[in-house]
Design a protein around this motif. Structure first.
Motif, PDB file in Angstrom:
ATOM      1  N   ILE A  85       0.594  -1.324   0.090  1.00  0.00           N
ATOM      2  CA  ILE A  85       0.044  -0.233   0.087  1.00  0.00           C
ATOM      3  C   ILE A  85       0.865   1.163  -0.157  1.00  0.00           C
ATOM      4  O   ILE A  85       0.616   2.076  -0.786  1.00  0.00           O
ATOM      5  CB  ILE A  85      -1.046  -0.027   1.162  1.00  0.00           C
ATOM      6  N   ILE A 107      -4.629  -0.863  -4.190  1.00  0.00           N
ATOM      7  CA  ILE A 107      -4.839  -0.625  -2.802  1.00  0.00           C
ATOM      8  C   ILE A 107      -5.909  -1.122  -2.200  1.00  0.00           C
ATOM      9  O   ILE A 107      -5.853  -1.556  -1.133  1.00  0.00           O
ATOM     10  CB  ILE A 107      -4.734   0.998  -2.629  1.00  0.00           C
ATOM     11  N   VAL A 111      -6.398  -3.380   1.337  1.00  0.00           N
ATOM     12  CA  VAL A 111      -7.052  -3.021   2.370  1.00  0.00           C
ATOM     13  C   VAL A 111      -7.948  -4.170   2.767  1.00  0.00           C
ATOM     14  O   VAL A 111      -8.275  -4.185   3.947  1.00  0.00           O
ATOM     15  CB  VAL A 111      -7.588  -1.493   1.971  1.00  0.00           C
ATOM     16  N   VAL A 119      -6.981  -1.337   9.559  1.00  0.00           N
ATOM     17  CA  VAL A 119      -6.723  -0.086   8.671  1.00  0.00           C
ATOM     18  C   VAL A 119      -8.287   0.580   8.663  1.00  0.00           C
ATOM     19  O   VAL A 119      -8.530   0.868   7.748  1.00  0.00           O
ATOM     20  CB  VAL A 119      -6.067  -0.451   7.296  1.00  0.00           C
ATOM     21  N   ALA A 122      -8.310   3.742   6.053  1.00  0.00           N
ATOM     22  CA  ALA A 122      -7.955   3.522   4.812  1.00  0.00           C
ATOM     23  C   ALA A 122      -9.254   2.640   4.338  1.00  0.00           C
ATOM     24  O   ALA A 122      -9.756   2.965   2.949  1.00  0.00           O
ATOM     25  CB  ALA A 122      -6.755   2.350   4.622  1.00  0.00           C
ATOM     26  N   TRP A 133      -9.390  10.365  -0.977  1.00  0.00           N
ATOM     27  CA  TRP A 133      -8.083   9.837  -0.930  1.00  0.00           C
ATOM     28  C   TRP A 133      -7.430  11.383  -0.670  1.00  0.00           C
ATOM     29  O   TRP A 133      -6.408  11.419   0.261  1.00  0.00           O
ATOM     30  CB  TRP A 133      -7.469   9.220  -2.126  1.00  0.00           C
ATOM     31  N   GLN A 137      -5.561  11.473   2.938  1.00  0.00           N
ATOM     32  CA  GLN A 137      -4.043  10.909   2.359  1.00  0.00           C
ATOM     33  C   GLN A 137      -2.759  10.476   3.255  1.00  0.00           C
ATOM     34  O   GLN A 137      -2.516   9.692   3.741  1.00  0.00           O
ATOM     35  CB  GLN A 137      -3.624  11.190   1.363  1.00  0.00           C
ATOM     36  N   VAL A 140      -4.217   8.004   6.222  1.00  0.00           N
ATOM     37  CA  VAL A 140      -4.109   6.879   5.708  1.00  0.00           C
ATOM     38  C   VAL A 140      -2.690   6.556   5.761  1.00  0.00           C
ATOM     39  O   VAL A 140      -2.363   5.179   6.212  1.00  0.00           O
ATOM     40  CB  VAL A 140      -4.769   6.416   4.279  1.00  0.00           C
ATOM     41  N   ILE A 144      -1.197   3.269   7.872  1.00  0.00           N
ATOM     42  CA  ILE A 144      -0.429   1.933   7.229  1.00  0.00           C
ATOM     43  C   ILE A 144       0.986   2.055   7.590  1.00  0.00           C
ATOM     44  O   ILE A 144       1.632   0.984   7.995  1.00  0.00           O
ATOM     45  CB  ILE A 144      -0.635   2.258   5.639  1.00  0.00           C
TER      46      ILE A 144
END
Length: 167
Positions: A85, A107, A111, A119, A122, A133, A137, A140, A144
């Motif tokens: 990711i 992605i 996810v 997550v 995400a 996104w 962004q 997320v 991650i």
């Protein structure tokens, strides 16, 4: 022993003593056989219990080994998808619609593999589509990155060999 009556009495006495001795010997032999059989049964029972105990311990050790290996595989898969990711997110295509679809699919699949519990941000962007996104962004990517670091540390646990039971 000139008197035959005394000789007969002595013989009768010796016969009685011999018969009594044989009776005692037979009784003791019977008792010894019973004791020997009892000891043999107890030894066999103890051996069976030891074998069962050893089998249970071996089964528990095998189950622990399986749980450990299953967890290690799960953690490795989580780390691989988290890194995928991050790498994919770094290559966000701008303007190429086909590449953007491929990027999103890549992605999204990672996810889904990681799951909503690991997550959630995400998930809200790529699966539930509650957020964009561009808006989340940074959050997320931080989520991650944190997952990747936590998973790597768990994989490299200095006190392993044990199961963390976090999965």
């Amino acid at each position: 022993m000139d008197n035959p009556a005394v000789g007969n009495l002595v013989q009768i006495f010796l016969v009685i003593v011999t018969v009594a001795g044989l009776g005692v010997a037979l009784a003791n032999g019977k008792k010894d056989r019973a004791t020997a059989m009892s000891l043999a049964v107890d030894d066999r029972r103890a051996a069976d219990e030891r074998a069962d105990s050893d089998r249970r311990e071996a089964t528990a050790a095998i189950e622990d080994e399986r749980a450990f290996l299953r967890e290690q595989a799960q953690l490795q898969m989580q780390l691989d998808h988290a890194l995928k990711i991050v790498q994919t997110a770094e290559n966000y295509p701008r303007g190429d619609f086909t590449m953007m679809k491929h990027w999103g699919l890549s992605i999204r699949s990672s996810v889904i593999v990681l799951g909503k519990d690991l997550v959630p941000q995400a998930w809200s962007v790529f699966i539930d589509r509650e957020h964009q996104w561009e808006v989340l962004q940074d959050d997320v990517l931080q989520e991650i990155n944190d997952l990747a670091i936590f998973t790597a540390r768990t994989l490299n646990c200095p006190s392993c060999y044990h199961v963390h039971r976090i999965l």
